[in-house]
Design an enzyme around this catalytic site. Structure first.
Site, mmCIF file in Angstrom:
data_model
loop_
_atom_site.group_PDB
_atom_site.id
_atom_site.type_symbol
_atom_site.label_atom_id
_atom_site.label_comp_id
_atom_site.label_asym_id
_atom_site.label_seq_id
_atom_site.Cartn_x
_atom_site.Cartn_y
_atom_site.Cartn_z
ATOM 1 N N CYS A 97 0.821 -1.225 0.000
ATOM 2 C CA CYS A 97 0.000 0.000 0.000
ATOM 3 C C CYS A 97 0.849 1.267 0.000
ATOM 4 O O CYS A 97 1.578 1.513 -0.929
ATOM 5 C CB CYS A 97 -0.952 -0.004 1.190
ATOM 6 S SG CYS A 97 -2.233 -1.211 1.030
ATOM 7 N N HIS A 206 -3.674 -5.922 0.992
ATOM 8 C CA HIS A 206 -3.529 -6.209 2.401
ATOM 9 C C HIS A 206 -4.423 -7.413 2.652
ATOM 10 O O HIS A 206 -4.734 -8.138 1.734
ATOM 11 C CB HIS A 206 -3.782 -5.008 3.303
ATOM 12 C CG HIS A 206 -5.011 -4.244 3.029
ATOM 13 N ND1 HIS A 206 -5.015 -3.092 2.284
ATOM 14 C CD2 HIS A 206 -6.277 -4.438 3.423
ATOM 15 C CE1 HIS A 206 -6.239 -2.622 2.237
ATOM 16 N NE2 HIS A 206 -7.026 -3.410 2.908
#
Lengths: 253, 452
Positions: A97, A206
């Site tokens: 991310c 994630h």
């Protein structure tokens, strides 16, 4: 021979928003279950960059905007250059991310100037504007490289969850990690997810990435051992039925 | 106000959804009414004889607002309350429609509404624009990471709240000479740095916005180890790392900033007997008591009314099935889940059923289970059964937390519940921790089998 790995966890108190620490737990446990000792070195704002040089594996996760700002200055000036050298030398790393965006050339928000990145990966990220949709949802992608193959029949895919506003575009030095089968990936346009450079991985997944993708976790561990002990060590097989069931659930959904 | 027929339609929708078991009676009447007339909430707002109390925050809204409602009702007041937990504007309006007469008349003293984090600014702006309202009370409980895919990050919510509170403040400054002033009372959690910061921004040198703080002063309750899921451990004023004299849970504790000198405000209330177990319920109780005091209810009344407080659905709700007890804990985000686990462990459980769904009300992203400290379940003789839409994700999380200790995965919730019932003897208790839609599903399974 007793093996030991030291894992650098960058900014655990600033950049661990979406269950990111799960990646660290998965790496640690999968080593422990095989009798490989691990040490986790938390690298925070106060940590000296030279501490990183003892590390065999690097992980850095996502963050909220405010925390990202606090970490970014320290990363660009102090930790980034050291990590850049380590990545170049083949030390395995995982950037997820915000960290994935951080290691690129720059991040361009929808207002204001581009924020420089550490330039470790040949990629850049742009936010297309406040009206643009965030790319959110479960993702399934087909791995581009066969280096992650394991004994499972699910080892050609990765599954996870993405939630990002920025769109990431890879430069010519990067290889995409996987081809998106379901979801958005790097930018929602070119159909690719993540990036591979030397022994390092960047990803928007994630979930966390390694919990449902044990083949990626094991590849990072095996590569770290190989780099450290300079020989090819076969990892002992583990009972991964639960991990693959969680993987398969998203694959078939 | 040409609202009569809208309210009629709303009541009809409400009645039909109840009769037909559509299960949407808590939101649709309000949604339809709002689409036809956006001003419908303002119309209701002006009718309350006394005050409106809004309760906001990530965790504890339902329990806190129910405590306030039950005390006010036992004190003889009539209260409109969105007890179903539908806490967007449409849920608040639906609660008003259900209680109003067919022509839209509300005969009620208080409106006690729990309000969703994202909806709070809108609800506040409607209330403040209504001239007939003299003031309102705003209870700010806490801000934790919660359903990041739906709500965004904690800081994003805090920013929206700050903007809304700054607007209140600016307006009060402007109107300081006018007679048409509203008094806003903010009941704020002193131990949550972000909440305390927001309350102080809103109230500083603004005589008509008053901040009252609740918090704990009990060093014995400080936890030994910091939870992982902490969000606000950096100073909301200057961004430096906060120092803590001690933490009660998550980022809630006695904090101060070494850099700019910001520190936890001294609580106006720091102790009250909570009717429910759990540290988080002590905070809910303190918040409710502070709110009740602020609208003039006496301590003795509060005390009497709270002793037999009946919890809200799914919040430590108890059921009896085949002679065995089931206790259901809604656990929907890392801070809430950690709090539930801690509370349950104190009750020495034999069996634990954990249910994880990823439907819209739960959040589609299940990553947050990795921020829950399931490690506390290690080295304990507890039988663990995992279920729900994302049972395997939860199973993997538990596996990495407590290794190969025995636990069972049962994706079929009905089977999982009958299985856990077999693990305990008559009179013993099974503890169930479930996300929102999972909690509703568990209730359906249990109550469908005739509860006593």
């Amino acid at each position: 021979m007793n093996h030991e790995l030291t894992i650098a966890w960058l900014y655990p108190d600033l950049m661990s928003t979406y269950g990111d620490r799960g990646n660290i737990m998965v790496l640690q446990k999968r080593c422990q279950w095989r009798g490989i000792a691990t040490r986790v070195t938390p690298v925070t704002l106060e940590t000296e960059a030279k501490e990183l040089s003892h590390c065999d594996l690097i992980f850095m996760g996502g963050a909220q905007d405010r925390q990202q700002k606090i970490a970014s200055d320290d990363f660009i000036r102090r930790k980034g250059p050291v990590i850049g050298e380590m990545v170049e030398s083949g030390i395995p790393a995982l950037f997820v991310c915000a960290a994935y965006q951080f290691v690129g050339h720059y991040y361009k928000p929808y207002q204001g100037d581009a924020i420089p990145g550490a330039g470790i990966f040949d990629l850049y990220t742009e936010h297309p504007g406040d009206q643009a949709k965030r790319l959110i949802g479960n993702v399934v992608a087909q791995l581009e490289s066969d280096q992650f193959l394991s004994t499972s029949s699910y080892d050609q895919t990765i599954v996870g969850f993405e939630n990002h506003g920025g769109r990431t575009y890879l430069g010519s030095k990067m290889k995409p990690l996987a081809k998106v089968l379901h979801g958005f990936g790097n930018n929602g346009e070119d159909g690719y997810e993540g990036a591979l450079y030397k022994n390092s991985i960047g990803s928007y997944f994630h979930g966390p990435l390694l919990s449902k993708n044990p083949h990626i976790a094991d590849w990072l561990i095996a590569t770290a051992l190989e780099m450290k002990y300079k020989n090819d060590l076969a990892l002992a097989a583990l009972d991964d039925r639960l991990e693959w069931q969680a993987h398969a659930f998203l694959l078939h959904r | 106000m040409r609202s009569h027929w809208i309210i009629g339609i709303g009541k009809l929708v409400s009645w039909m959804s109840t009769v037909l078991h559509l299960g949407a009676g808590a939101t649709w009447p309000g949604e339809i009414a709002l689409r036809v007339n956006h001003g419908i909430f303002a119309f209701f707002v002006s009718q309350f004889r006394k005050e409106i109390i809004l309760v906001a925050g990530t965790n504890g809204k339902t329990t806190t607002s129910l405590m306030i409602t039950q005390v006010l009702e036992k004190h003889g007041f009539s209260v409109v309350h969105n007890s179903s937990g539908a806490n967007l504007l449409n849920g608040v309006v639906s609660a008003c429609i259900q209680r109003s007469s067919w022509n839209g008349t509300l005969r009620a003293d208080y409106g006690v509404f729990e309000v969703d984090e994202n909806s709070l600014p809108v609800v506040i702006s409607i209330i403040k624009h209504k001239e007939s309202v003299k003031g309102f009370t705003l209870v700010l409980l806490n801000l934790f990471r919660d359903q990041l895919d739906r709500y965004g990050e904690v800081d994003v919510i805090a920013e929206k709240w700050e903007k809304s509170l700054r607007e209140q403040r600016a307006q009060h400054k402007k109107k300081s000479n006018s007679r048409n002033k509203k008094i806003i009372q903010i009941i704020a959690n002193a131990d949550d740095p972000l909440i305390a910061h927001l309350a102080s921004i809103a109230s500083i040198s603004t005589p008509d916005i008053k901040a009252f703080y609740f918090g704990l002063n009990d060093r014995a309750l400080f936890q030994q180890r910091m939870d992982h899921a902490t969000d606000s451990i950096f100073c909301p004023s200057c961004g430096s790392r906060l120092a803590y004299e001690g933490m009660y849970y998550s980022h809630i504790g006695v904090w101060h900033c070494l850099s700019c000198g910001a520190k936890r405000p001294v609580p106006d209330i720091d102790a009250w007997q909570s009717p429910l177990p759990g540290l988080y319920n002590q905070y809910n109780t303190l918040a409710a008591v502070a709110a009740l005091r602020s609208v003039g209810v006496s301590d003795s009344h509060i005390q009497n009314a709270l002793t037999d407080f009946a919890p809200a659905f799914g919040r430590q709700e108890e059921f009896l099935m085949d002679g065995k007890r089931l206790k259901l804990f809604l656990s929907k985000n890392p801070a809430g889940f950690n709090a539930s686990l801690q509370t349950v462990l104190n009750m020495k459980p034999i069996t634990l059923l954990l249910v994880l769904n990823d439907r819209i009300p739960d959040g589609r992203d299940v990553s947050w289970i990795w921020d829950v400290d399931f490690e506390v379940l290690g080295n304990k003789k507890i039988e663990i059964i995992v279920s729900g839409d994302r049972a395997y994700d939860l199973a993997v999380r538990i596996k990495y937390a407590i290794q190969f200790q025995n636990f069972t995965v049962e994706t079929d919730l009905k089977k999982a519940i009958s299985h856990v019932l077999q693990t305990v003897k008559n009179g013993e208790t099974v503890y169930i921790l479930a996300t929102y839609s999972a909690m509703l599903a568990v209730r359906k399974v249990i109550t469908g089998k005739k509860i006593v």
